[in-house]
Enzyme design. Structure first.
Site, mmCIF file in Angstrom:
data_model
loop_
_atom_site.group_PDB
_atom_site.id
_atom_site.type_symbol
_atom_site.label_atom_id
_atom_site.label_comp_id
_atom_site.label_asym_id
_atom_site.label_seq_id
_atom_site.Cartn_x
_atom_site.Cartn_y
_atom_site.Cartn_z
ATOM 1 N N GLN A 61 0.820 -1.218 0.000
ATOM 2 C CA GLN A 61 0.000 0.000 0.000
ATOM 3 C C GLN A 61 0.853 1.267 0.000
ATOM 4 O O GLN A 61 0.356 2.339 -0.317
ATOM 5 C CB GLN A 61 -0.934 0.024 1.222
ATOM 6 C CG GLN A 61 -2.037 -1.006 1.174
ATOM 7 C CD GLN A 61 -3.111 -0.693 0.127
ATOM 8 O OE1 GLN A 61 -3.293 0.447 -0.288
ATOM 9 N NE2 GLN A 61 -3.817 -1.727 -0.314
ATOM 10 N N CYS A 71 -10.169 -7.952 -0.128
ATOM 11 C CA CYS A 71 -10.020 -9.398 0.032
ATOM 12 C C CYS A 71 -11.012 -9.938 1.036
ATOM 13 O O CYS A 71 -11.433 -11.079 0.974
ATOM 14 C CB CYS A 71 -8.623 -9.738 0.518
ATOM 15 S SG CYS A 71 -7.361 -9.095 -0.541
HETATM 16 N N1 PLP Z 1 -0.495 -6.614 1.075
HETATM 17 C C1 PLP Z 1 -1.297 -5.547 1.201
HETATM 18 C C2 PLP Z 1 -1.061 -4.587 2.314
HETATM 19 C C3 PLP Z 1 -2.353 -5.358 0.311
HETATM 20 O O1 PLP Z 1 -3.151 -4.300 0.452
HETATM 21 C C4 PLP Z 1 -2.548 -6.288 -0.730
HETATM 22 C C5 PLP Z 1 -3.699 -6.154 -1.648
HETATM 23 O O2 PLP Z 1 -4.751 -5.661 -1.278
HETATM 24 C C6 PLP Z 1 -1.665 -7.369 -0.832
HETATM 25 C C7 PLP Z 1 -0.648 -7.500 0.084
HETATM 26 C C8 PLP Z 1 -1.792 -8.373 -1.924
HETATM 27 O O3 PLP Z 1 -1.382 -7.830 -3.157
HETATM 28 P P1 PLP Z 1 -1.849 -8.515 -4.521
HETATM 29 O O4 PLP Z 1 -3.283 -8.164 -4.709
HETATM 30 O O5 PLP Z 1 -0.962 -7.926 -5.567
HETATM 31 O O6 PLP Z 1 -1.642 -9.970 -4.346
#
Ligand code: PLP
Length: 396
Positions: free
Chosen positions: A182, A326
């Site tokens: 982020q 998510c």
């Molecule tokens: N880490 C954080 C803090 C995130 O906000 C996200 C996605 O929302 C991720 C990891 C995962 O990233 P990606 O969607 O590219 O797998």
């Protein structure tokens, strides 16, 4: 009739791909489609692009090009850093220290390592979402292999004192990993300045497409491969390189870095949004007012559900989020908000807005107007009586 323009205020979930990024990527589909591992001219033309993209990215985050490894996403980078470093941990170092507010990509990786025999300490945060440094210090010892603490939180935007955390981790002989998914693109991130051994980031949070991520691994850090196969990425991460997306990531990061001064404008809009939303009675700002990402505003409203607000906002043309994208399919209250001590009822009534360069002050004012209306409408339908609305579920 002209279609009304929607307001996109969910940039922490994903960002639109910038036109300049698409433009930079296009030749990789039409002309530079060679395999960078091939020795012929087609391959070498692609390899040159790959080298240039790696150098651009390294330069922006203060790393050496050989310390940048491309992955398929932020989640892969998180998994690789933690599992790969855990697998190479020295004898007797079987503890991982993380926080209670990590993204599932880190949290669930740590949980899976617990099943493999690692001990995991989940450090708490204060009511603003800042890591408890005393608890961290008391957990750090000669058994600690890795400290995995996020740079900025995806829900409440809190920025952690990673430099100080990394210093403590180093003193205990542990590796320091930070999930900067982020943060990169929103605030200045320099790996040397932070003093971290590994740092993860992802393209789709900063104007590049979904499906491209990167992991910074400081030279000399021992990390086991997550994906075995060919010799790509210096033999550490197999798979033919996704050149168009890698080029897109480099372009997006270059633009984000150039636009960092304009983040002050985003911060000012964000503050205007926070001020407007917290004027609504029985509302509460989540996270720290200052130590937070420039675009993030996360506010809880008592007596109503975030999901209902979200649906109304959607109908009114505004895209926002109740928590992290998510977990938005889950009805469980956010683990991040609960970790800050917010009561479950308030956690259920939370909205996250994440602004970018593309938002305007007029949009911010429209969001404030619509949320004020929607909150009033939902509260009027809420079974909670007026007296109940003065009860303990509300915390200042
Ligand atoms: N880490 C954080 C803090 C995130 O906000 C996200 C996605 O929302 C991720 C990891 C995962 O990233 P990606 O969607 O590219 O797998």
């Amino acid at each position: 009739m002209e279609k009304e323009k929607r307001i996109y205020a969910d940039n922490a979930a994903t960002t639109p791909v910038l036109p300049e990024v698409v433009e930079a990527m296009l030749p990789c589909f039409t002309e530079l489609w060679g395999n960078p591992s091939s020795l012929h001219a087609d391959g070498q033309a692609a390899a040159e692009k790959l080298i240039a993209a790696r150098a651009t990215i390294a330069n922006v985050i203060g790393a050496a090009p050989s310390e940048i490894y491309f992955t398929s996403c932020g989640s892969e980078s998180d998994n690789w850093a933690i599992k790969g470093a855990a697998a190479m941990a020295k004898n007797g170092r079987n503890k991982i220290i993380t926080s209670k507010i990590e993204h599932p990509a880190v949290m669930n990786t740590c949980k899976s390592l617990e099943k493999d025999g690692f001990t995991v300490a989940y450090i708490g945060v204060d009511e603003k979402g800042i890591l408890d440094m005393n608890e961290l210090s008391s957990e750090l010892d000669e058994t600690t292999a890795i400290v995995a603490i996020m740079l900025a939180n995806n829900e409440i935007g809190t920025i952690q004192p990673i430099k100080e955390i990394a210093k403590l981790a180093k003193e205990a002989g542990a590796l320091m990993f930070t999930d900067a998914v982020q943060a990169v693109g929103s605030i200045k991130v320099d790996v040397k300045e932070l003093g971290v051994d590994m740092l993860a980031f992802s393209g789709h949070k900063l104007g590049a497409p979904k499906g491209i991520g990167a992991l910074y691994i400081k030279k000399g850090t021992r990390v086991k491969n997550l994906i075995n196969g060919g010799a790509q990425e210096n033999g550490k991460r197999a798979g033919t390189e996704n050149l168009p997306y890698i080029v897109g990531l480099a372009k997006a990061l270059e633009i984000a870095d150039q636009k960092l001064p304009d983040m002050e404008r985003v911060r000012a809009m964000r503050n205007r949004l926070i001020d407007g939303l917290t004027k609504i009675p029985y509302s509460k700002l989540n996270g720290d007012r200052d130590m937070r990402l420039p675009g993030n505003a996360n506010v809880s409203f008592a007596f109503i559900e975030g999901e209902s607000m979200l649906l109304w906002l959607d109908i009114m043309g505004i895209s926002a989020s109740t928590g992290s994208a998510c977990s938005s399919k889950s009805l469980e209250p956010s683990h991040v908000l609960l970790a800050t001590g917010l009561p479950i009822e308030m956690a259920h009534g939370s909205l996250r807005f994440s602004l970018s360069h593309m938002n305007t002050e007029d949009e911010v004012d429209r969001i404030i107007e619509v949320v004020t209306e929607v909150v009033a409408k939902l509260r009027a339908m809420s079974p909670l009586s007026a007296e109940a609305q003065n009860e303990a579920v509300y915390v200042k």
